[in-house]
Motif scaffolding. Structure first.
Motif, PDB file in Angstrom:
ATOM      1  N   LYS A 108      24.581  41.487  31.071  1.00 27.24           N
ATOM      2  CA  LYS A 108      24.501  42.620  30.143  1.00 27.24           C
ATOM      3  C   LYS A 108      25.371  42.370  28.909  1.00 27.24           C
ATOM      4  O   LYS A 108      25.044  42.816  27.812  1.00 27.24           O
ATOM      5  CB  LYS A 108      24.912  43.910  30.848  1.00 27.24           C
ATOM      6  CG  LYS A 108      23.858  44.418  31.823  1.00 27.24           C
ATOM      7  CD  LYS A 108      24.327  45.637  32.597  1.00 27.24           C
ATOM      8  CE  LYS A 108      23.250  46.120  33.569  1.00 27.24           C
ATOM      9  NZ  LYS A 108      23.719  47.238  34.400  1.00 27.24           N
ATOM     10  N   VAL A 109      26.467  41.665  29.093  1.00 29.56           N
ATOM     11  CA  VAL A 109      27.293  41.238  27.948  1.00 29.56           C
ATOM     12  C   VAL A 109      26.486  40.288  27.066  1.00 29.56           C
ATOM     13  O   VAL A 109      26.435  40.434  25.843  1.00 29.56           O
ATOM     14  CB  VAL A 109      28.596  40.566  28.442  1.00 29.56           C
ATOM     15  CG1 VAL A 109      29.260  39.776  27.320  1.00 29.56           C
ATOM     16  CG2 VAL A 109      29.563  41.609  28.995  1.00 29.56           C
ATOM     17  N   MET A 114      29.201  30.788  27.137  1.00 30.85           N
ATOM     18  CA  MET A 114      29.945  32.054  27.209  1.00 30.85           C
ATOM     19  C   MET A 114      31.375  31.670  27.544  1.00 30.85           C
ATOM     20  O   MET A 114      31.643  31.042  28.585  1.00 30.85           O
ATOM     21  CB  MET A 114      29.352  32.981  28.249  1.00 30.85           C
ATOM     22  CG  MET A 114      27.906  33.361  27.964  1.00 30.85           C
ATOM     23  SD  MET A 114      27.220  34.597  29.126  1.00 30.85           S
ATOM     24  CE  MET A 114      28.008  36.107  28.534  1.00 30.85           C
ATOM     25  N   ASN A 115      32.295  32.010  26.632  1.00 31.13           N
ATOM     26  CA  ASN A 115      33.670  31.513  26.715  1.00 31.13           C
ATOM     27  C   ASN A 115      34.658  32.627  27.041  1.00 31.13           C
ATOM     28  O   ASN A 115      34.794  33.584  26.278  1.00 31.13           O
ATOM     29  CB  ASN A 115      34.076  30.855  25.380  1.00 31.13           C
ATOM     30  CG  ASN A 115      33.087  29.797  24.942  1.00 31.13           C
ATOM     31  OD1 ASN A 115      32.792  28.874  25.694  1.00 31.13           O
ATOM     32  ND2 ASN A 115      32.570  29.928  23.730  1.00 31.13           N
ATOM     33  N   ASP A 116      35.299  32.520  28.205  1.00 29.23           N
ATOM     34  CA  ASP A 116      36.426  33.387  28.558  1.00 29.23           C
ATOM     35  C   ASP A 116      36.079  34.877  28.423  1.00 29.23           C
ATOM     36  O   ASP A 116      36.812  35.649  27.815  1.00 29.23           O
ATOM     37  CB  ASP A 116      37.621  33.023  27.661  1.00 29.23           C
ATOM     38  CG  ASP A 116      38.947  33.366  28.330  1.00 29.23           C
ATOM     39  OD1 ASP A 116      38.981  33.399  29.565  1.00 29.23           O
ATOM     40  OD2 ASP A 116      39.930  33.605  27.601  1.00 29.23           O
ATOM     41  N   ILE A 117      34.946  35.265  29.024  1.00 36.71           N
ATOM     42  CA  ILE A 117      34.454  36.640  28.890  1.00 36.71           C
ATOM     43  C   ILE A 117      35.250  37.586  29.794  1.00 36.71           C
ATOM     44  O   ILE A 117      35.406  37.338  30.995  1.00 36.71           O
ATOM     45  CB  ILE A 117      32.952  36.742  29.243  1.00 36.71           C
ATOM     46  CG1 ILE A 117      32.118  35.811  28.355  1.00 36.71           C
ATOM     47  CG2 ILE A 117      32.475  38.187  29.133  1.00 36.71           C
ATOM     48  CD1 ILE A 117      32.103  36.144  26.886  1.00 36.71           C
ATOM     49  N   GLY A 118      35.766  38.665  29.203  1.00 29.77           N
ATOM     50  CA  GLY A 118      36.466  39.698  29.966  1.00 29.77           C
ATOM     51  C   GLY A 118      35.846  41.054  29.675  1.00 29.77           C
ATOM     52  O   GLY A 118      35.478  41.348  28.537  1.00 29.77           O
ATOM     53  N   LYS A 119      35.684  41.875  30.720  1.00 24.49           N
ATOM     54  CA  LYS A 119      35.096  43.201  30.538  1.00 24.49           C
ATOM     55  C   LYS A 119      35.769  44.176  31.493  1.00 24.49           C
ATOM     56  O   LYS A 119      35.845  43.934  32.693  1.00 24.49           O
ATOM     57  CB  LYS A 119      33.578  43.143  30.812  1.00 24.49           C
ATOM     58  CG  LYS A 119      32.861  44.487  30.769  1.00 24.49           C
ATOM     59  CD  LYS A 119      32.809  45.084  29.379  1.00 24.49           C
ATOM     60  CE  LYS A 119      32.058  46.413  29.358  1.00 24.49           C
ATOM     61  NZ  LYS A 119      32.242  47.153  28.101  1.00 24.49           N
ATOM     62  N   ASP A 120      36.293  45.282  30.922  1.00 27.50           N
ATOM     63  CA  ASP A 120      36.964  46.324  31.712  1.00 27.50           C
ATOM     64  C   ASP A 120      36.123  47.588  31.749  1.00 27.50           C
ATOM     65  O   ASP A 120      35.435  47.920  30.786  1.00 27.50           O
ATOM     66  CB  ASP A 120      38.319  46.700  31.082  1.00 27.50           C
ATOM     67  CG  ASP A 120      39.396  45.670  31.352  1.00 27.50           C
ATOM     68  OD1 ASP A 120      39.037  44.506  31.577  1.00 27.50           O
ATOM     69  OD2 ASP A 120      40.573  46.033  31.325  1.00 27.50           O
ATOM     70  N   PHE A 121      36.197  48.300  32.874  1.00 31.44           N
ATOM     71  CA  PHE A 121      35.637  49.646  32.979  1.00 31.44           C
ATOM     72  C   PHE A 121      36.752  50.562  33.461  1.00 31.44           C
ATOM     73  O   PHE A 121      37.172  50.468  34.617  1.00 31.44           O
ATOM     74  CB  PHE A 121      34.470  49.692  33.968  1.00 31.44           C
ATOM     75  CG  PHE A 121      33.264  48.914  33.517  1.00 31.44           C
ATOM     76  CD1 PHE A 121      32.405  49.426  32.561  1.00 31.44           C
ATOM     77  CD2 PHE A 121      32.992  47.658  34.049  1.00 31.44           C
ATOM     78  CE1 PHE A 121      31.284  48.716  32.150  1.00 31.44           C
ATOM     79  CE2 PHE A 121      31.884  46.938  33.639  1.00 31.44           C
ATOM     80  CZ  PHE A 121      31.030  47.463  32.691  1.00 31.44           C
ATOM     81  N   SER A 122      37.252  51.395  32.546  1.00 36.50           N
ATOM     82  CA  SER A 122      38.332  52.344  32.884  1.00 36.50           C
ATOM     83  C   SER A 122      39.496  51.640  33.577  1.00 36.50           C
ATOM     84  O   SER A 122      40.011  52.105  34.594  1.00 36.50           O
ATOM     85  CB  SER A 122      37.795  53.461  33.784  1.00 36.50           C
ATOM     86  OG  SER A 122      36.706  54.109  33.172  1.00 36.50           O
ATOM     87  N   GLY A 123      39.892  50.510  33.013  1.00 36.17           N
ATOM     88  CA  GLY A 123      41.052  49.793  33.555  1.00 36.17           C
ATOM     89  C   GLY A 123      40.742  48.858  34.707  1.00 36.17           C
ATOM     90  O   GLY A 123      41.606  48.092  35.141  1.00 36.17           O
TER      91      GLY A 123
END
Length: 510
Positions: free
Chosen positions: A50-51, A9-18
Motif C-alpha cells: 500500500k506504501v 524500496m529503501n528503509d521503509i517505515g510506517k507507523d499507525f498511532s505509535g
C-alpha cells in the motif's frame, strides 16, 4: 542478458498511532521476474504494498521508493497507475452490477467528445479477456462470475492500464485448485511478456513453483531475500524465516483440568455460498473436551472462519454436510437460534461488523443474544437487564463509566470484553472464539487470556481461532492446523512448535 532493477524500496517505515507496522524494510525487484513476499499474518506485507502503490501517500511513511531508476512520490493510487504500477487487493474491487467491459474501463472509459464508444469498449475488453484466457462475453455482469474468473477480470483491467509492475495480494486465497493453477500459468505468461510481478502469498508450494525471488518480512522488518534457484531455497527455510522468533507473549498461568468429550464434529463439508462448486471446508473432523482449549491455526483463506460460522447455525456456506455431536448425542443447528439453544456461542472475528451494535450502549449489547432470559410475558425487565450488564462490566473489567456508554466509543479491548460478556451470558457449553485478541493491545490481551482460561476452568469446551501462532501455543491444550479447507495436522501443546504448525498450515492439497 543481465536483468535490471525495476523497483527499490529503501528503509521503509510506517507507523499507525505509535505502532510500527514497517520498520526499515528494504526490497529490490528485478525487471521481468516474479518476486514473492512472505510472512505471517500481520507481518507488514500488505502495508508495504500500500506504501508502494500510493494507498498510503508520500509523506505518510519514512524511506524512499525508486521505480525504473527514478525516485517517485505517489500521492494516490492514480499516480502509481500512471507509472504502470497496478495492485490487485485480496478483496476484489469490482462492481458486481456492471459488465466485465464496464469494470475493465471504469474510470478510464473509451469515449469521444464525452460519449462512450461501447463497440470499441467491448472489442478492447474481448482482446484483454483473451490475453488472460477468459472466454466470457464482455457484456456479462460480474455477479454472474465465480471468484476465479473475477480475479482474471482484475488482471485484464490491469493490462488495460499498460501495467509494468503487477502486485497481487493473496491472489489464490479464495480460489479452488483449478482456478489457482490457471492463475499461476497466467502469471508465468505475463512474466514471458516482460511484466514484473510481486505476489504476496502464504502458499509456499505455489511460491516455489512461480517465484524467482522471495523476501521474508517478520514483525515489520526485512529478514532475508532468497534466490529461489539456489539449492537451499526450501520451504523449511522460508518457514524458519517467517516464524523464527522467541515466544515472548505473556500468558496467565493455567492448570488445565480436562474432562469428557463435549463436542465432536465428523466429516464436516461446506461449499462457498456464491461459487457453489468450491469447497471451503473439506471433510473436517475434530473434537473438544470439557475444560479444554483447542486452537485452530491457519493462514488467511484457509477456511477457519468458514468452519466456525457454518457450524454455528449454518450462518455461512451452502450444501453443508457432516454430523455434530454434543455429549455423545447428535444435534442439529440449522439456525443461530438453534445453535444458542444447544449451548453454542460464536464470537466473530469482525466484532464491529457482526459482533456489536456500535451505536448501542453496553447494556443492549450484552443482553442481545439472550433476551429471553430477561423477559417476562414478552417484556424485557430493564432493571434486571441493567444489573446483568453492570455485573459483567465489573467482572470483565470493562473500562467505561457505566453500562450506558456507547459501545462504538470503547477501545478495541473493551469492545471485545463486551462481545465475550454477551456470549457468556447465554450460558454456553461450547465457545468458539474467532480472533479474540485481534486489534487489541498487550495489556488487554492478557486480560482476555485470563477470561478464556477461566471459561475453560468452568468446564466449558473452548475453541480459539487465531492468526498468531505464539497465541495458540501459549493458550491451547491441543492445536489443529487447517489448510485450503482441510485439517492437515493435530498437535498436543507440549509437542507444538511454530515451525511444525507452519508446515501443516502451508501443506496444501497433494
Amino acid at each position: 542478458m543481465e536483468q535490471s532493477v525495476i523497483l527499490k524500496m529503501n528503509d521503509i517505515g510506517k507507523d499507525f498511532s505509535g505502532v510500527k507496522a514497517l520498520d526499515g524494510v528494504s526490497i529490490e525487484v528485478m525487471r521481468g521476474q516474479v518476486h514473492a513476499i512472505c510472512g505471517e499474518n500481520g507481518a507488514g506485507k500488505s502495508t508495504l504494498m500500500k506504501v508502494l502503490s500510493g494507498v498510503y501517500p508520500a509523506g505518510s511513511f519514512d524511506g524512499s521508493i525508486e521505480f525504473e531508476g527514478k525516485t517517485v512520490s505517489y500521492r494516490n493510487i492514480n499516480d502509481s497507475e500512471a507509472d504502470g504500477i497496478v495492485i490487485i487487493h485480496q478483496e476484489l474491487a469490482l462492481s458486481p452490477y456492471l459488465s466485465i467491459a464496464e469494470n475493465i474501463f471504469l474510470g478510464n472509459e473509451i469515449a469521444k467528445r464525452g460519449i462512450i464508444d461501447w463497440n470499441k469498449t467491448n472489442r478492447e475488453a474481448a482482446l484483454l479477456l483473451a490475453r488472460v484466457g477468459l472466454a466470457e462475453n464482455p457484456a456479462t455482469k460480474i455477479l454472474e462470475l465465480g471468484v476465479g474468473k473475477q480475479q482474471l477480470v482484475e488482471i485484464a483491467k490491469a493490462l488495460s492500464k499498460q501495467v509494468k509492475l503487477l502486485i497481487l495480494d493473496e491472489p489464490t486465497a479464495a480460489l479452488n485448485d483449478e482456478d489457482s493453477a490457471h492463475l499461476l500459468s497466467l502469471i508465468d505468461h505475463l512474466r514471458e511478456q516482460g511484466i514484473t510481478c510481486i505476489i504476496i502469498s502464504h502458499k509456499l508450494k505455489e511460491i516455489k513453483r512461480i517465484a524467482n525471488t522471495v523476501t521474508v518480512i517478520r514483525d515489520g522488518k526485512t529478514i532475508e531475500t532468497i534466490d529461489m534457484a539456489g539449492e537451499d531455497a526450501t520451504e523449511a527455510r522460508i518457514i524458519r524465516s517467517m516464524v523464527g522468533r522467541d515466544l515472548n507473549n505473556l500468558f496467565p498461568p493455567r492448570d488445565p483440568k480436562i474432562g469428557e468429550e463435549v463436542l465432536r464434529v465428523e466429516n464436516w463439508t461446506v461449499y462457498h455460498p456464491v461459487d457453489t462448486t468450491r469447497k471451503v471446508v473439506d471433510d473436517a473432523s475434530f473434537s473438544v473436551k470439557a475444560g479444554e482449549i483447542v486452537g485452530f491455526a491457519g493462514l488467511m483463506g484457509a477456511g477457519r472462519t468458514e468452519l466456525a460460522m457454518s457450524l454455528f447455525g449454518r450462518s455461512y456456506g451452502t450444501n453443508i454436510s457432516g454430523k455434530v455431536f454434543k455429549n455423545g448425542t447428535e444435534i442439529q443447528m440449522r439456525s443461530v437460534d438453534e445453535a444458542i439453544k444447544n449451548g453454542f456461542a460464536y464470537a466473530t472475528e469482525d466484532r464491529k461488523k457482526y459482533g456489536l451494535n456500535l451505536i448501542g450502549d453496553i447494556t443492549v449489547n450484552i443482553s442481545a443474544a439472550a433476551l429471553a432470559k430477561l423477559a417476562k410475558n414478552g417484556v424485557i425487565d430493564k432493571h434486571r437487564e441493567y444489573k446483568v450488564a453492570d455485573s459483567y462490566r465489573q467482572k470483565m473489567n470493562i473500562k467505561a463509566p457505566s453500562v450506558a456508554a456507547i459501545t462504538g466509543k470503547l477501545s478495541g479491548g473493551n469492545q471485545q470484553k463486551v462481545v465475550l460478556s454477551k456470549w457468556i451470558f447465554t450460558g454456553p457449553d461450547v465457545l468458539i472464539l474467532d480472533e479474540p485478541t485481534r486489534g487489541i493491545d498487550v495489556g488487554a490481551k492478557y486480560e482476555i487470556y485470563g477470561i478464556i482460561n477461566e471459561l475453560a476452568a468452568q468446564g466449558k469446551a473452548v475453541v480459539v481461532i487465531s492468526s498468531e501462532l505464539p497465541e495458540l501455543l501459549g493458550l491451547s491444550d491441543r492445536i489443529y492446523a487447517i489448510s485450503e479447507g482441510r485439517l492437515t495436522g493435530e498437535v498436543a501443546r507440549e509437542d507444538a512448535t511454530q515451525e511444525q504448525l507452519m508446515h501443516y498450515m502451508t501443506a496444501g492439497k497433494d
